[in-house]
Design a protein around this motif. Structure first.
Motif, mmCIF file in Angstrom:
data_model
loop_
_atom_site.group_PDB
_atom_site.id
_atom_site.type_symbol
_atom_site.label_atom_id
_atom_site.label_comp_id
_atom_site.label_asym_id
_atom_site.label_seq_id
_atom_site.Cartn_x
_atom_site.Cartn_y
_atom_site.Cartn_z
ATOM 1 N N ILE A 1 0.736 -1.129 0.170
ATOM 2 C CA ILE A 1 0.027 0.003 0.026
ATOM 3 C C ILE A 1 0.906 1.353 0.085
ATOM 4 O O ILE A 1 0.735 2.192 -0.738
ATOM 5 N N GLU A 2 1.918 1.091 0.940
ATOM 6 C CA GLU A 2 2.618 2.461 0.820
ATOM 7 C C GLU A 2 3.547 2.752 -0.158
ATOM 8 O O GLU A 2 4.123 3.778 -0.311
ATOM 9 N N SER A 3 3.884 1.576 -1.014
ATOM 10 C CA SER A 3 4.822 1.811 -2.059
ATOM 11 C C SER A 3 4.056 1.956 -3.372
ATOM 12 O O SER A 3 4.503 2.209 -4.296
ATOM 13 N N GLY A 4 2.630 2.025 -3.196
ATOM 14 C CA GLY A 4 1.759 2.417 -4.412
ATOM 15 C C GLY A 4 1.718 1.173 -5.236
ATOM 16 O O GLY A 4 0.800 1.127 -6.331
ATOM 17 N N GLN A 5 2.017 -0.024 -4.886
ATOM 18 C CA GLN A 5 1.816 -1.249 -5.623
ATOM 19 C C GLN A 5 0.826 -1.641 -5.617
ATOM 20 O O GLN A 5 -0.196 -2.388 -6.070
#
Length: 132
Positions: A105-109
């Motif tokens: 979630i936090e890496s945008g994946q």
């Protein structure tokens, strides 16, 4: 993992005091960033402070209502009925699974899509008593 964050643990007030006592004993060994929230405190006050929630029972739906990205553990396949299995993206099977989901979630994946849980609880204006 996530040493830069605080982890709140809110134990439910138990009718069996020895259960909470056991958990408290185990939590004495927890890292410094683990905060044990008062079991008698309102859980909703805590939900206003978190970004993520790993919850059980009705707290899953309530966490979502408060805007927390929510997961629930599904570690026991012998439990035949678990309503939240109807929403597979809510389910995590381990701590490692939680870490992977948050990292994604936090890496945008991965995008945490609250809308996919719109059918979790029927919040329409229908009066249940009128239907019966």
């Amino acid at each position: 993992h996530f040493n830069d964050r605080r982890f709140f643990i809110k134990l439910k007030t138990s009718k069996k005091p020895n259960i909470n006592s056991l958990y408290r004993h185990l939590l004495n060994e927890a890292p410094m960033n683990v905060v044990v929230y008062d079991p008698d405190a309102r859980p909703y006050d805590l939900l206003l402070q978190v970004s993520y929630s790993i919850a059980f029972s009705t707290m899953v739906a309530e966490s979502l209502q408060f805007g927390a990205m929510t997961f629930t553990l599904d570690t026991d396949p012998s439990i035949q009925t678990l309503y939240y299995r109807n929403f597979p993206n809510l389910l995590v099977s381990s701590g490692q699974d939680i870490i992977q989901r948050i990292n994604a979630i936090e890496s945008g994946q991965e995008t945490y899509c609250f809308e996919q849980y719109n059918d979790l609880i029927n919040m329409d204006d229908t009066d249940i008593c009128e239907r019966d």
